[in-house]
Scaffold this motif. Structure first.
Motif, short mmCIF file in Angstrom:
data_model
loop_
_atom_site.label_atom_id
_atom_site.label_comp_id
_atom_site.label_asym_id
_atom_site.label_seq_id
_atom_site.Cartn_x
_atom_site.Cartn_y
_atom_site.Cartn_z
N ALA A 139 0.84 -1.20 0.00
CA ALA A 139 0.00 0.00 0.00
C ALA A 139 0.87 1.25 0.00
N GLU A 238 0.42 -7.35 -5.55
CA GLU A 238 -0.37 -6.55 -4.61
C GLU A 238 -0.28 -5.05 -4.91
N ARG A 241 -2.44 -4.44 -7.82
CA ARG A 241 -3.87 -4.53 -7.46
C ARG A 241 -4.31 -3.24 -6.76
N MET A 242 -3.47 -2.73 -5.88
CA MET A 242 -3.86 -1.50 -5.15
C MET A 242 -3.86 -0.28 -6.07
N ALA A 244 -4.63 -0.45 -9.18
CA ALA A 244 -5.87 -0.59 -9.96
C ALA A 244 -7.08 -0.11 -9.15
N LEU A 245 -7.07 -0.40 -7.83
CA LEU A 245 -8.18 0.08 -6.98
C LEU A 245 -8.30 1.60 -7.07
N MET A 246 -7.14 2.28 -7.21
CA MET A 246 -7.15 3.75 -7.26
C MET A 246 -7.27 4.26 -8.70
N GLY A 247 -7.52 3.33 -9.63
CA GLY A 247 -7.72 3.73 -11.03
C GLY A 247 -6.42 4.09 -11.74
#
Ligand code: HAM
Length: 425
Positions: A139, A238, A241-242, A244-247
């Motif tokens: 993160a 990871e 992936r994170m 991608a979560l934030m675009g």
């Protein structure tokens, strides 16, 4: 012709108006955004002991071997102009106590690399960099990359493409080097001289050599990640992936290694399509640096501000407004009016109005021409007649309309006009 003595050294530049306003605009926006992410500024010396860079960046890196400005100071100590900011910042943070174990700092300033000057490659250039100390956490890496992208988008910079990879955990290093060495050994004769040296002391760097022959060899090698532990691959997944979560999209590039030895795990480089051969606008990653008896770990990036400015000028050639421009020009006829206007200019500036004052007892026409040249929205005109009447003339330079106002009303009008004109949108 300009004499060479009036020029800065090759690869170094004076930065002045009108371009300086673009720099200031970028810096102001950056400071505001960095504070949203809780980063504090740090300013470290430009000159440090050479051993700081040799130890932190790695003695066999190109930066240390070929690009540092190194010399002996008057006491015979080897010192170097900083080629990057991370080493000095970590030296500074290592002195602080454990309560700074998760320090978040940024820096902005000149760096020096004795490279062959060419478009986008300077000997003195400026970096804006951030360092977020702390234990590995995908993160944290994703958040720092998101900050980088936030800065680019706030500056209005499109088309930035992130390439990302992992250098693996420190424990993977020996296996990666051994795996690559075995795969490269049959091709040693095809590599350039630099890469034959790198094969011995910095084998990862063979992967990002720009020489055609070395690239061909590198393209056929097994992927670095195939020699790494599952934990290293998972960490990169990871981070992705994170993001991608934030675009935020980052392209995995399994050959990206970056040129400094302190990196572990996540590394990335951001390119801008308009920059040509030197297209890296920012680079960063997670690192471990030995500082005295402590191992400092963090994640950060630095962006090259000259390259940011070049890219911005290509993206929007007209550039942003000129924040340093005066809003009003004060014109005087006669010495008494000039002296009263000198006081008026001071009063307006204290109220936050950017104004210029015409000097030198020139004709009204010459002073108005000067006002026009500065592109101001208003001119204030005062001579003996106006002093007698206790008024000033306010001229709107856009439509030519003139009105007579008493001092307090004129000041309020200019304060309001200045707010409308100068405040950032
Ligand atoms: P770097 O990739 O060596 O990384 O430099 C970062 C950026 O500085 C480059 O992407 C480029 O935009 C700019 N730059 C580098 N050399 C020049 C040059 N000769 N002329 C103009 N611009 C240049 C670092 O310096 C690391 N300290 C970044 C970092 C911070 N990693 C973790 N924390």
């Amino acid at each position: 012709m300009t004499s060479p003595r009036s020029q800065p050294l090759p690869g170094m530049s004076d930065i002045a108006a009108p371009e300086i306003s673009l720099w200031q605009d970028l810096e102001n926006k950056a400071r505001a955004i960095l504070s949203l992410y809780r980063f504090d500024e740090v300013r470290t010396p430009v000159l440090e002991s050479t051993s700081l860079f040799t130890r932190s960046l790695g003695g066999s890196t190109d930066v240390v071997q070929k690009e540092m400005y190194t010399f002996e100071d008057r006491g015979g100590r080897s010192v170097s102009l900083r080629p990057e900011g991370t080493a000095g910042v970590i030296r500074h943070l290592a002195r602080l106590g454990p309560e700074h174990a998760e320090a978040r700092v940024y820096y902005l300033g000149p760096m020096f690399r004795a490279e062959r000057p060419q478009a986008g490659r300077r000997r003195q250039f400026h970096q804006l960099g951030v360092e977020a100390l702390g234990a590995p956490n995908p993160a944290a890496d994703a958040e720092v990359i998101a900050l980088q992208q936030h800065l680019f988008s706030a500056w209005g910079l499109g088309q930035c493409e992130i390439e990302i990879n992992t250098r693996g955990l420190p424990g993977d290093r020996a296996a990666v080097a051994a795996g690559l060495a075995a795969a490269l050994r049959p091709h040693l004769g095809e590599l350039c001289e630099d890469c034959r040296r790198r094969y011995e002391d910095n084998i990862l760097r063979v992967l990002d050599c720009k020489q055609e022959a070395c690239r061909r060899v590198a393209d056929d090698l097994p992927l670095m990640t195939s020699f790494m532990s599952e934990a290293s691959r998972h960490y990169l997944d990871e981070v992705l992936r994170m993001l991608a979560l934030m675009g935020i999209h980052a392209h995995p590039n399994p050959r990206l290694v970056r040129g400094l030895d302190y990196y572990i795990q996540t590394v990335w480089e951001t390119r801008h399509a308009a920059l040509g051969a030197q297209d890296a606008i920012a680079g960063g990653g997670r690192y471990q640096i030995q500082a005295g008896d402590r191992v400092m770990e963090g994640v950060g990036f630095a962006m090259g501000l000259e390259r940011v400015i070049t890219a911005l000028q290509k993206d929007r050639p007209s550039g942003p407004g000129q924040p340093g421009r005066a809003v009003v020009w004060i014109v005087s006829q006669g010495q008494r009016a000039f002296e009263e206007n000198l006081v008026l200019a001071q009063l307006l500036r204290q109220r936050g109005v950017r104004c210029g004052l015409a000097y030198g007892g020139r004709s009204l026409k010459a002073q108005m021409r000067e006002a026009n040249r500065h592109g101001v929205a208003h001119a204030v005109i005062r001579g003996d007649l106006e002093i007698e009447k206790g008024i000033l003339v306010l001229k709107n330079m856009r439509d030519g309309a003139q009105e007579e106002l008493e001092m307090p009303a004129l000041v309020e009008r200019l304060v309001a006009a200045s707010r409308a004109e100068v405040l950032p949108s």
